[in-house]
Design a protein around this motif. Structure first.
Motif, PDB file in Angstrom:
ATOM      1  N   ALA A   1      24.001 -83.947 -11.174  1.00 31.12           N
ATOM      2  CA  ALA A   1      23.030 -84.681 -10.649  1.00 31.12           C
ATOM      3  C   ALA A   1      23.126 -85.127  -9.222  1.00 31.12           C
ATOM      4  N   ARG A   2      24.479 -85.089  -8.975  1.00 32.68           N
ATOM      5  CA  ARG A   2      25.009 -85.656  -7.507  1.00 32.68           C
ATOM      6  C   ARG A   2      24.009 -85.121  -6.380  1.00 32.68           C
ATOM      7  N   GLY A   3      23.380 -86.203  -5.873  1.00 32.02           N
ATOM      8  CA  GLY A   3      22.343 -86.117  -4.454  1.00 32.02           C
ATOM      9  C   GLY A   3      21.360 -85.383  -4.861  1.00 32.02           C
TER      10      GLY A   3
ATOM     11  N   LEU B   1      11.430 -92.307  -7.057  1.00 34.54           N
ATOM     12  CA  LEU B   1      11.620 -91.140  -6.648  1.00 34.54           C
ATOM     13  C   LEU B   1      11.142 -90.477  -5.412  1.00 34.54           C
ATOM     14  N   SER B   2      11.253 -89.038  -5.194  1.00 36.24           N
ATOM     15  CA  SER B   2      10.627 -88.677  -3.972  1.00 36.24           C
ATOM     16  C   SER B   2       9.238 -88.719  -4.077  1.00 36.24           C
ATOM     17  N   GLY B   3       8.576 -88.758  -3.053  1.00 34.02           N
ATOM     18  CA  GLY B   3       6.871 -88.995  -2.932  1.00 34.02           C
ATOM     19  C   GLY B   3       6.398 -90.358  -3.407  1.00 34.02           C
ATOM     20  N   GLY B   4       7.493 -91.320  -3.413  1.00 29.28           N
ATOM     21  CA  GLY B   4       6.984 -92.886  -4.160  1.00 29.28           C
ATOM     22  C   GLY B   4       6.853 -92.881  -5.276  1.00 29.28           C
ATOM     23  N   VAL B   5       7.086 -91.914  -6.250  1.00 32.92           N
ATOM     24  CA  VAL B   5       6.910 -92.221  -7.751  1.00 32.92           C
ATOM     25  C   VAL B   5       7.788 -93.141  -8.148  1.00 32.92           C
ATOM     26  N   GLU B   6       7.111 -94.209  -8.941  1.00 27.33           N
ATOM     27  CA  GLU B   6       8.007 -95.245  -9.500  1.00 27.33           C
ATOM     28  C   GLU B   6       8.032 -95.100 -10.907  1.00 27.33           C
ATOM     29  N   THR B   7       9.257 -95.305 -11.551  1.00 29.36           N
ATOM     30  CA  THR B   7       9.510 -95.508 -12.937  1.00 29.36           C
ATOM     31  C   THR B   7       9.879 -96.800 -13.222  1.00 29.36           C
TER      32      THR B   7
ATOM     33  N   ILE C   1      24.528-104.519 -12.017  1.00 30.27           N
ATOM     34  CA  ILE C   1      23.887-104.374 -10.737  1.00 30.27           C
ATOM     35  C   ILE C   1      24.931-103.753  -9.856  1.00 30.27           C
ATOM     36  N   ALA C   2      26.305-103.738  -9.999  1.00 31.58           N
ATOM     37  CA  ALA C   2      26.989-102.959  -9.187  1.00 31.58           C
ATOM     38  C   ALA C   2      26.925-101.354  -9.561  1.00 31.58           C
ATOM     39  N   LEU C   3      26.913-101.150 -10.944  1.00 31.83           N
ATOM     40  CA  LEU C   3      26.889 -99.637 -11.278  1.00 31.83           C
ATOM     41  C   LEU C   3      25.643 -99.069 -10.901  1.00 31.83           C
ATOM     42  N   HIS C   4      24.554 -99.634 -10.912  1.00 34.22           N
ATOM     43  CA  HIS C   4      23.330 -99.284 -10.445  1.00 34.22           C
ATOM     44  C   HIS C   4      23.070 -98.903  -8.947  1.00 34.22           C
ATOM     45  N   ARG C   5      23.849 -99.601  -8.284  1.00 31.26           N
ATOM     46  CA  ARG C   5      24.001 -99.577  -6.983  1.00 31.26           C
ATOM     47  C   ARG C   5      24.556 -98.126  -6.622  1.00 31.26           C
ATOM     48  N   ALA C   6      25.756 -97.869  -7.522  1.00 29.60           N
ATOM     49  CA  ALA C   6      26.653 -96.701  -7.365  1.00 29.60           C
ATOM     50  C   ALA C   6      25.688 -95.394  -7.643  1.00 29.60           C
ATOM     51  N   PHE C   7      24.940 -95.713  -8.816  1.00 30.02           N
ATOM     52  CA  PHE C   7      24.119 -94.713  -9.148  1.00 30.02           C
ATOM     53  C   PHE C   7      22.888 -94.223  -8.114  1.00 30.02           C
ATOM     54  N   GLU C   8      22.648 -95.438  -7.422  1.00 32.52           N
ATOM     55  CA  GLU C   8      21.706 -94.993  -6.214  1.00 32.52           C
ATOM     56  C   GLU C   8      22.194 -94.256  -5.473  1.00 32.52           C
ATOM     57  N   SER C   9      23.694 -94.576  -4.910  1.00 32.57           N
ATOM     58  CA  SER C   9      24.273 -93.781  -3.918  1.00 32.57           C
ATOM     59  C   SER C   9      24.435 -92.369  -4.282  1.00 32.57           C
ATOM     60  N   TRP C  10      24.963 -92.140  -5.454  1.00 33.85           N
ATOM     61  CA  TRP C  10      25.408 -90.927  -5.942  1.00 33.85           C
ATOM     62  C   TRP C  10      24.167 -89.934  -6.368  1.00 33.85           C
ATOM     63  N   LEU C  11      23.433 -90.663  -7.077  1.00 31.94           N
ATOM     64  CA  LEU C  11      22.096 -89.495  -7.320  1.00 31.94           C
ATOM     65  C   LEU C  11      21.367 -89.383  -6.000  1.00 31.94           C
ATOM     66  N   GLY C  12      21.145 -90.244  -5.148  1.00 34.60           N
ATOM     67  CA  GLY C  12      20.336 -90.288  -4.041  1.00 34.60           C
ATOM     68  C   GLY C  12      20.979 -89.282  -2.905  1.00 34.60           C
ATOM     69  N   ALA C  13      22.001 -90.097  -2.241  1.00 32.39           N
ATOM     70  CA  ALA C  13      22.659 -89.561  -1.138  1.00 32.39           C
ATOM     71  C   ALA C  13      23.786 -88.546  -1.293  1.00 32.39           C
ATOM     72  N   GLY C  14      24.294 -88.678  -2.647  1.00 32.38           N
ATOM     73  CA  GLY C  14      25.369 -87.908  -3.015  1.00 32.38           C
ATOM     74  C   GLY C  14      26.799 -88.457  -2.560  1.00 32.38           C
ATOM     75  N   GLU C  15      26.572 -89.613  -2.379  1.00 36.08           N
ATOM     76  CA  GLU C  15      27.868 -90.545  -1.960  1.00 36.08           C
ATOM     77  C   GLU C  15      28.547 -91.526  -3.004  1.00 36.08           C
ATOM     78  N   GLY C  16      29.802 -91.626  -2.798  1.00 34.25           N
ATOM     79  CA  GLY C  16      30.562 -92.257  -3.663  1.00 34.25           C
ATOM     80  C   GLY C  16      31.695 -91.734  -4.784  1.00 34.25           C
ATOM     81  N   ASP C  17      32.550 -92.284  -5.317  1.00 31.78           N
ATOM     82  CA  ASP C  17      33.358 -91.841  -6.198  1.00 31.78           C
ATOM     83  C   ASP C  17      33.115 -91.623  -7.657  1.00 31.78           C
ATOM     84  N   PRO C  18      33.074 -90.637  -8.326  1.00 33.77           N
ATOM     85  CA  PRO C  18      32.690 -90.625  -9.377  1.00 33.77           C
ATOM     86  C   PRO C  18      33.568 -91.313 -10.629  1.00 33.77           C
ATOM     87  N   ARG C  19      34.603 -91.563 -10.217  1.00 32.26           N
ATOM     88  CA  ARG C  19      35.645 -92.494 -10.917  1.00 32.26           C
ATOM     89  C   ARG C  19      34.943 -94.027 -11.143  1.00 32.26           C
ATOM     90  N   ARG C  20      33.990 -94.308 -10.268  1.00 32.82           N
ATOM     91  CA  ARG C  20      33.210 -95.590 -10.533  1.00 32.82           C
ATOM     92  C   ARG C  20      32.663 -95.735 -11.787  1.00 32.82           C
TER      93      ARG C  20
END
Length: 135
Positions: A60-62, A95-101, A10-29
């Protein structure tokens, strides 16, 4: 073991969401989360080593935008053989446009001193992204 692995998923996927989405977080995570022997089988069948997964994540950051979301469901252990545990989960992405995978995953962890490190993960599409329509 089960709780440490479930919390890590759960925690790593939260980090992925922040990293891939808003481009936030520390890659060391995520760098620290993956064991040196880490491998990943992508939903399309490609097998990647740790270096390839990290290269993808860095590039893929952000890129998925601030509306990008990840939800993890159905987290449960499949097999335990200390210090190793095999876990199952379903990962949904918007994803953008409401696309769900959606993808079903099995992940192998080594848990030592309450810390779960990813050894391997294999993902299979439940709901793949829709094919791109050619104009």
């Amino acid at each position: 073991m089960r709780d440490a692995a479930a919390a890590e998923i759960i925690a790593l996927h939260r980090a992925f969401e922040s990293w891939l989405g808003a481009g936030e977080g520390d890659p060391r995570r995520f760098e620290d989360a993956f064991d040196p022997v880490f491998t990943m089988v992508m939903p399309d069948g490609r097998r990647l080593d740790r270096a390839a997964v990290l290269a993808f994540l860095h590039s893929a950051r952000g890129r998925r935008g601030t509306g990008f979301r990840i939800v993890v469901e159905e987290v449960e252990p499949l097999h335990t053989a200390p210090p190793v545990i095999l876990m199952h989960y379903v990962e949904r992405q918007w994803l953008s446009g409401g696309v769900e995978t959606a993808r079903r995953a099995t992940a192998l962890f080594r848990v030592e001193a309450g810390v779960a490190r990813w050894l391997s993960v294999q993902e299979t599409w439940i709901t793949p992204p829709a094919p791109v329509q050619q104009a």
